[in-house]
Scaffold this motif. Sequence first.
Motif: not given
Length: 378
Positions: A320-324
């Motif tokens: 899963l990715l999230f906005a830096t």
Amino acid sequence: MRVLQLAAKMLSLERFALPLMDRLRTAGFSVEAMGQFDGTEARVADAHFPVHNWQAGHSFHPLHILRARRELRQFLAGNRYDIVHSHCSFGGIIGNSIAARCVRHLVYTQHGFFVHDGLSPVLRAPWLAIEKMGLRPADHVICVSRAEQELARSLGVGPPGKFMHVNGAGIDIARFSLPDNQRLERRRLLRHELRLADDELVLLTVSRLTWDKGYREMIEAVRDLAARGHEFVLLAAGSGKDEAAIRASIEAAGISDRLRLLGWRDDVADLYCAADVFVFASHREGLPISPIEAMASGLPVVLSALPGCREEIEDSVNGLLFATGDARELAQQLARLISDAGLRSRLGENAHARAAIFDRERVLDAQMELYRSIAERT
């Protein structure tokens, strides 16, 4: 052929270059290491490589740079090398223009540009100009991600063929991809040592204790998740210059029981076995190593959406990715995994399969091909 591996700090060579140095030596190259002594030179020397101190460090103070450049010039004038292979921005920016005048072949591995997605436009242009100082003198530039290869090619500091891509520094897949019985035994032993219950949900991050590794976001996300009633603990393995400030922020947030700083550990492979989810919130990376290690260990990963991290995983497929820098989205992604064992299992299995492309032997094969081509032309 005589090769000097060069970095501003010996830690960079100990962390990134030792496997390559060993492979080069096996192939008949004479290999030495040079960087500022920081305690890790003993591990390089223990591998039977000559080590040389270079007072480069990580300072852009003009007087410091002048001294470091003079020291390197004098050293190279008195020692004949066929190849200098520099590593990381500080070493390349300070040393490459000197090395290029002293040796026939200069190789530069850029392990992560200072320029990153979150950098303000005001700072981006001057930092790119500084990065060019390291890139332009090199005969060959090894980029650890496709995004960095594209950026380097766009800067007008050499033909496209000058910039080759490898998948980071590579990892020893076998060290982290363990049979189930070994993994479960290590999990049991380490959880006992850390006083963690067998059924406790454990999150893990492995990084330096510096603010640019995303600790503000992790502290905020942990506080948010705890307030919403989620049961878990986040373990943080690493040390760094901001450790005292990070510890104070954890205490001020009232989450010392939820976010535990373990300090520097030499048993990270066991930590991955003990964990259920890996989180990495860094603001700037080339192709970070610890997420790949976690993936090889079969953990689902939550990563900041840096270009290098986007090359490591595909969102919702093997991680899963999230906005830096977005603590709220980080908390949301962690909540999904905390609440859904099936999702953890699926993403972990897919992450394990994905990690194979980052195997160290593949990375070393590509670099050795470059060295062989240089040797054939010499």
